[in-house]
Design a protein around this motif. Structure first.
Motif, PDB file in Angstrom:
ATOM      1  N   THR A  29      37.437  56.084  22.945  1.00  0.00           N
ATOM      2  CA  THR A  29      37.927  57.315  22.345  1.00  0.00           C
ATOM      3  C   THR A  29      39.302  57.105  21.729  1.00  0.00           C
ATOM      4  O   THR A  29      39.561  57.555  20.618  1.00  0.00           O
ATOM      5  N   SER A  30      40.166  56.380  22.413  1.00  0.00           N
ATOM      6  CA  SER A  30      41.504  56.150  21.858  1.00  0.00           C
ATOM      7  C   SER A  30      41.436  55.261  20.630  1.00  0.00           C
ATOM      8  O   SER A  30      42.192  55.452  19.678  1.00  0.00           O
ATOM      9  N   GLU A  33      40.144  57.453  17.809  1.00  0.00           N
ATOM     10  CA  GLU A  33      41.223  58.338  17.383  1.00  0.00           C
ATOM     11  C   GLU A  33      42.216  57.579  16.509  1.00  0.00           C
ATOM     12  O   GLU A  33      42.701  58.094  15.498  1.00  0.00           O
ATOM     13  N   LYS A  34      42.493  56.322  16.856  1.00  0.00           N
ATOM     14  CA  LYS A  34      43.445  55.504  16.100  1.00  0.00           C
ATOM     15  C   LYS A  34      42.993  55.293  14.649  1.00  0.00           C
ATOM     16  O   LYS A  34      43.816  55.247  13.747  1.00  0.00           O
ATOM     17  N   GLY A  36      41.172  57.404  13.003  1.00  0.00           N
ATOM     18  CA  GLY A  36      40.998  58.706  12.364  1.00  0.00           C
ATOM     19  C   GLY A  36      39.583  59.243  12.436  1.00  0.00           C
ATOM     20  O   GLY A  36      39.208  60.097  11.650  1.00  0.00           O
ATOM     21  N   ASN A  38      36.023  60.896  14.380  1.00  0.00           N
ATOM     22  CA  ASN A  38      35.667  62.068  15.169  1.00  0.00           C
ATOM     23  C   ASN A  38      35.398  61.623  16.601  1.00  0.00           C
ATOM     24  O   ASN A  38      34.350  61.061  16.895  1.00  0.00           O
ATOM     25  N   THR A  39      36.334  61.854  17.490  1.00  0.00           N
ATOM     26  CA  THR A  39      36.207  61.403  18.876  1.00  0.00           C
ATOM     27  C   THR A  39      35.151  62.187  19.649  1.00  0.00           C
ATOM     28  O   THR A  39      34.709  61.735  20.693  1.00  0.00           O
ATOM     29  N   HIS A  44      29.011  56.489  15.903  1.00  0.00           N
ATOM     30  CA  HIS A  44      29.977  56.218  14.847  1.00  0.00           C
ATOM     31  C   HIS A  44      29.407  55.156  13.926  1.00  0.00           C
ATOM     32  O   HIS A  44      29.037  54.071  14.365  1.00  0.00           O
ATOM     33  N   ASP A  78      29.593  60.412  13.484  1.00  0.00           N
ATOM     34  CA  ASP A  78      30.780  60.264  12.648  1.00  0.00           C
ATOM     35  C   ASP A  78      30.469  59.188  11.618  1.00  0.00           C
ATOM     36  O   ASP A  78      30.111  58.071  11.989  1.00  0.00           O
TER      37      ASP A  78
END
Length: 158
Positions: A29-30, A33-34, A36, A38-39, A44, A78
């Motif tokens: 998740t981090s 997020e890094k 950009g 969709n967490t 993905h 995502d």
């Protein structure tokens, strides 16, 4: 001869596996997020376009649209399209697919445009091409893909 039950050891192993799984998910998740992404999405996907051929570009857009439908929309998957090399022309404002690109962007699909490829197109055209408003410039398309894959994205090159 005494026998020991493996039951407590099995529980400890199971507990450790669940703990590791939760930590691994937090790390993913981090990373997402890094970059950009969709967490909240469960999956993905990064789609690569490196060809100026309109049929190939159409295929990439079809894949993005179809996967959104098949997986239940942007809350579930995502999607980012990365254009570089001759594929950068897909993100020119005057591209045949401009309206489809905007429609997909409105549904949450992101479009990354390689700055190196934009510079190359500028040299070739003699002027900087106007880019689709959905296109987000990135330093290098291939580096963007590497970052996304490192964050857990699946790379598909239709």
């Amino acid at each position: 001869m005494k026998t020991r039950s493996l039951f407590p050891a099995a529980w400890l192993m199971l507990l450790a596996a669940f703990s590791f799984g939760s930590a691994a998910h937090a790390a993913d998740t981090s990373k997402i997020e890094k970059v950009g992404g969709n967490t909240l999405a469960q999956e993905h996907l990064v789609l690569q376009i490196t060809e100026s051929d309109l049929q190939r570009q159409n295929l990439v857009l079809n894949v993005a649209n179809n996967v959104l439908k098949a997986r239940g929309g942007p809350d579930q998957i995502d999607v980012e399209v990365v254009a570089f090399g001759p594929g950068i022309s897909m993100l020119f404002a005057n591209n045949h697919h401009a309206e489809r690109i905007q429609s997909l962007a409105d549904q949450g699909v992101r479009f990354s445009a390689c700055k190196n490829s934009i510079a190359g197109a500028t040299r070739k055209l003699g002027k900087e091409p106007e880019m689709n408003s959905a296109a987000v410039p990135v330093d290098a398309g291939i580096a963007r893909i590497l970052d996304l894959v490192d964050a857990g994205y699946v790379l598909v090159r239709p």
